[in-house]
Enzyme design. Structure first.
Site, mmCIF file in Angstrom:
data_model
loop_
_atom_site.group_PDB
_atom_site.id
_atom_site.type_symbol
_atom_site.label_atom_id
_atom_site.label_comp_id
_atom_site.label_asym_id
_atom_site.label_seq_id
_atom_site.Cartn_x
_atom_site.Cartn_y
_atom_site.Cartn_z
ATOM 1 N N ASP A 127 25.755 -5.155 -11.771
ATOM 2 C CA ASP A 127 25.209 -3.903 -12.320
ATOM 3 C C ASP A 127 25.223 -3.881 -13.854
ATOM 4 O O ASP A 127 24.916 -2.840 -14.463
ATOM 5 C CB ASP A 127 26.039 -2.704 -11.824
ATOM 6 C CG ASP A 127 25.597 -2.223 -10.448
ATOM 7 O OD1 ASP A 127 24.368 -2.110 -10.235
ATOM 8 O OD2 ASP A 127 26.467 -1.961 -9.608
ATOM 9 N N ARG A 164 32.604 -2.280 -11.437
ATOM 10 C CA ARG A 164 31.989 -2.312 -12.774
ATOM 11 C C ARG A 164 33.026 -2.337 -13.893
ATOM 12 O O ARG A 164 32.670 -2.498 -15.058
ATOM 13 C CB ARG A 164 31.024 -1.128 -12.937
ATOM 14 C CG ARG A 164 29.906 -1.114 -11.883
ATOM 15 C CD ARG A 164 28.755 -0.215 -12.268
ATOM 16 N NE ARG A 164 28.177 -0.620 -13.539
ATOM 17 C CZ ARG A 164 27.260 0.074 -14.198
ATOM 18 N NH1 ARG A 164 26.818 1.197 -13.690
ATOM 19 N NH2 ARG A 164 26.791 -0.345 -15.349
ATOM 20 N N LEU A 194 25.621 -1.920 -6.832
ATOM 21 C CA LEU A 194 25.818 -0.733 -6.004
ATOM 22 C C LEU A 194 24.502 0.013 -5.845
ATOM 23 O O LEU A 194 23.751 0.155 -6.798
ATOM 24 C CB LEU A 194 26.824 0.203 -6.693
ATOM 25 C CG LEU A 194 28.199 -0.389 -6.969
ATOM 26 C CD1 LEU A 194 28.985 0.529 -7.909
ATOM 27 C CD2 LEU A 194 28.950 -0.598 -5.658
ATOM 28 N N HIS A 246 24.693 10.470 -11.479
ATOM 29 C CA HIS A 246 25.164 10.811 -12.823
ATOM 30 C C HIS A 246 24.512 12.102 -13.305
ATOM 31 O O HIS A 246 23.450 12.488 -12.813
ATOM 32 C CB HIS A 246 24.767 9.705 -13.817
ATOM 33 C CG HIS A 246 25.538 8.432 -13.664
ATOM 34 N ND1 HIS A 246 24.943 7.211 -13.499
ATOM 35 C CD2 HIS A 246 26.870 8.198 -13.700
ATOM 36 C CE1 HIS A 246 25.878 6.262 -13.424
ATOM 37 N NE2 HIS A 246 27.054 6.838 -13.541
ATOM 38 N N CYS A 248 19.668 4.347 -18.313
ATOM 39 C CA CYS A 248 20.768 3.408 -18.016
ATOM 40 C C CYS A 248 20.605 2.042 -18.656
ATOM 41 O O CYS A 248 21.567 1.321 -18.836
ATOM 42 C CB CYS A 248 20.879 3.102 -16.533
ATOM 43 S SG CYS A 248 20.307 4.318 -15.440
ATOM 44 N N GLU A 266 24.205 1.459 -20.251
ATOM 45 C CA GLU A 266 24.513 2.806 -20.734
ATOM 46 C C GLU A 266 25.881 3.313 -20.259
ATOM 47 O O GLU A 266 26.543 4.076 -20.959
ATOM 48 C CB GLU A 266 23.440 3.778 -20.230
ATOM 49 C CG GLU A 266 23.753 5.224 -20.558
ATOM 50 C CD GLU A 266 22.707 6.187 -20.040
ATOM 51 O OE1 GLU A 266 22.017 6.785 -20.877
ATOM 52 O OE2 GLU A 266 22.561 6.334 -18.809
ATOM 53 N N ASP A 267 26.275 2.867 -19.062
ATOM 54 C CA ASP A 267 27.516 3.408 -18.495
ATOM 55 C C ASP A 267 28.777 2.943 -19.215
ATOM 56 O O ASP A 267 29.846 3.493 -19.003
ATOM 57 C CB ASP A 267 27.582 3.048 -16.997
ATOM 58 C CG ASP A 267 26.485 3.771 -16.243
ATOM 59 O OD1 ASP A 267 26.247 4.949 -16.540
ATOM 60 O OD2 ASP A 267 25.855 3.146 -15.367
ATOM 61 N N ARG A 282 31.866 9.228 -10.552
ATOM 62 C CA ARG A 282 32.238 8.169 -11.499
ATOM 63 C C ARG A 282 33.096 8.671 -12.661
ATOM 64 O O ARG A 282 33.901 7.927 -13.209
ATOM 65 C CB ARG A 282 30.975 7.522 -12.065
ATOM 66 C CG ARG A 282 30.053 6.913 -11.025
ATOM 67 C CD ARG A 282 30.657 5.663 -10.423
ATOM 68 N NE ARG A 282 29.822 5.132 -9.355
ATOM 69 C CZ ARG A 282 28.801 4.306 -9.540
ATOM 70 N NH1 ARG A 282 28.488 3.902 -10.750
ATOM 71 N NH2 ARG A 282 28.105 3.866 -8.522
#
Ligand code: CIR
Length: 252
Positions: free
Chosen positions: A60, A85, A18, A160, A247, A65-66, A130
């Site tokens: 991705d 994701r 993305l 973010h 990230c 980190e996400d 998100r």
């Protein structure tokens, strides 16, 4: 002090991830090189780096980190906000299980680690495209169980919360102009990045070192006032995919 950083090598299809950046097509050889330099920088400052292989179905997935929020007592596995994701977090849980108790953000909550800023026992949780309120509240309830405090905060236009606000050591935070006067952040000394250097707000503080993106001289000058070692890295190919230095790893 962080002992470990969990990272994942970018996959060959990373350019299908993305992005809203409009900075041109990213280059695979170059991102591999930039990623390897990032891993080396972490090792240089004494971090034990856990390096995972690409996840072919998830372009991705190197933005690890996400997928988790890790604190000394527990690892919270997220439910990423982008449907493309969701699933990345499973293999991260398998690794983190070896180091921490695990808790999960559950449907209908969504949460990306990029929205969570941990400063000791204080957490800021960005509400973004998100991370929804339900996800933030689920994380908040887990944090409270472990005696942490948390505040939710609207992210606004950026992807973010940590695209705009990051801890920079010595009770200071590096913020974009949008957050320069935000009451919730009043307890910290603020270094405000110039409008044309906004991307550099995503600087990584780790064990009293600052890892910042290369090419942001004004931010560098501001950070120098903190008298911490600064490492500058080229992350152009991550930036093309809306990602940055925080990230690329989960620190714990
Ligand atoms: C995404 O849109 O999800 C990725 N292309 C970029 C994620 C960056 N992650 C982060 O800032 N924590």
């Amino acid at each position: 002090m962080f002992a470990y950083a969990l990272t994942r090598k970018p996959g060959r299809n990373f350019s299908q991830g993305l992005t809203t950046a409009n900075l041109g097509p990213p280059n695979y050889e170059q991102i591999l090189k930039q990623h390897a330099t990032y891993v080396d920088a972490l090792k240089t400052i004494g971090i034990d780096v856990i390096e995972l292989d690409p996840l072919p179905d998830y372009p991705d997935a190197h933005f690890v980190e996400d997928t988790a929020v890790v604190m000394p007592e527990v690892a919270v596995i997220t439910r990423p906000g982008a449907s493309s994701r969701q699933g990345e977090e499973e293999s991260i849980a398998d690794v983190l299980k070896q180091y921490r108790e695990i808790e999960y953000i559950q449907n209908p909550g969504t949460l990306d680690g990029g929205d969570v800023l941990m400063i000791g026992n204080c957490f800021f949780i960005g509400i973004s495209e998100r991370t929804n309120l339900e996800g933030a509240e689920q994380l908040g309830r887990i944090l409270e169980k472990y005696g942490k405090t948390w505040t939710s905060i609207q992210v606004g236009a950026s992807l973010h919360f940590k695209s705009s606000v990051n801890y920079s050591g010595k009770n200071s935070i590096l913020v974009t102009q949008d957050f320069a006067n935000h009451e919730t952040l009043n307890g910290y000394d603020k270094l405000v990045v110039d409008e044309e250097e906004e991307y550099s707000a995503n600087t990584l503080w780790i064990n009293d070192h600052l890892i910042m993106p290369r090419g942001f001289p004004n931010t560098k000058a501001k950070l120098k006032s903190l008298r911490l070692p600064i490492i500058e890295l080229d992350v152009s190919e991550m930036q093309k995919m809306d990602g940055g230095l925080t990230c690329l790893s989960i620190r714990f």
